[in-house]
Design a protein around this motif. Structure first.
Motif, PDB file in Angstrom:
ATOM      1  N   TYR A  76      33.411  31.555  37.710  1.00 54.78           N
ATOM      2  CA  TYR A  76      32.372  32.192  36.903  1.00 54.78           C
ATOM      3  C   TYR A  76      31.449  31.145  36.277  1.00 54.78           C
ATOM      4  N   THR A  79      29.120  29.710  38.880  1.00 52.51           N
ATOM      5  CA  THR A  79      28.098  30.698  39.197  1.00 52.51           C
ATOM      6  C   THR A  79      27.055  30.762  38.085  1.00 52.51           C
ATOM      7  N   TRP A  96      25.850  42.282  41.333  1.00 54.71           N
ATOM      8  CA  TRP A  96      27.145  42.202  41.984  1.00 54.71           C
ATOM      9  C   TRP A  96      28.279  41.978  40.983  1.00 54.71           C
ATOM     10  N   TRP A  97      28.068  41.133  39.958  1.00 54.25           N
ATOM     11  CA  TRP A  97      29.163  40.672  39.111  1.00 54.25           C
ATOM     12  C   TRP A  97      29.101  41.090  37.647  1.00 54.25           C
ATOM     13  N   SER A 100      32.207  42.913  36.000  1.00 53.89           N
ATOM     14  CA  SER A 100      33.405  42.063  36.021  1.00 53.89           C
ATOM     15  C   SER A 100      33.275  40.904  35.048  1.00 53.89           C
ATOM     16  N   TYR A 101      32.110  40.260  35.040  1.00 53.56           N
ATOM     17  CA  TYR A 101      31.895  39.128  34.125  1.00 53.56           C
ATOM     18  C   TYR A 101      32.168  39.548  32.684  1.00 53.56           C
TER      19      TYR A 101
END
Length: 144
Positions: A76, A79, A96-97, A100-101
């Motif tokens: 993470y 990214t 996309w994330w 979740s992040y």
């Protein structure tokens, strides 16, 4: 010509291996989170809970929860740095994330804050946290 073909095959193989490693990493993370939450009354998993947790058996291997969390949060962080430096497309990564992040940060924020203090690493996962705060909705901001 042969060199070009070989490079293309190598690139595809690298991406397939990387993708399977990424899938495995996140599967380990899900299992570790599930095990930690089952053993804790805390909404956010703190340093004591994570550090004291017994290894989690995944297939034939046993993994330390702290190691799995570190691996995912390093991903993470990398990214987030890529987004900050415009090496990665923020809108694509966000679509996309984002969820979740934010959810992963919420679960392990207390753990990371304690590690920063205990290990004297005030910038540990700071870019990841910054991205979470930027992407969080107003409602989510109150939970961070």
């Amino acid at each position: 010509m042969a060199s070009t073909i070989w490079n293309g095959l190598y690139d595809r193989r690298f991406h397939l291996v990387w993708n399977s490693d990424l899938i495995q990493m996140f599967e380990e993370f899900r299992r570790v989170r599930r095990a930690l939450k089952a053993s804790s009354d805390n909404r956010s998993l703190d340093a004591d809970t994570v550090e004291a947790a017994k290894p989690v058996k995944i297939g034939e291997r046993k993994v330390r929860p702290a190691d799995v969390i570190k691996k995912v949060f390093n991903y993470y962080e990398a990214t987030a740095i890529g987004v900050k430096r415009h090496a990665l497309d923020e809108q694509m990564i966000k679509s996309w994330w984002r969820k979740s992040y934010i959810l992963d940060w919420m679960d392990f924020a207390e753990y990371i804050r304690a590690k920063r203090k205990r290990d004297r690493l005030p910038r540990l996962f700071i870019e990841y946290e910054s991205l979470v705060r930027r992407w969080a909705t107003e409602e989510e901001q109150g939970l961070l």
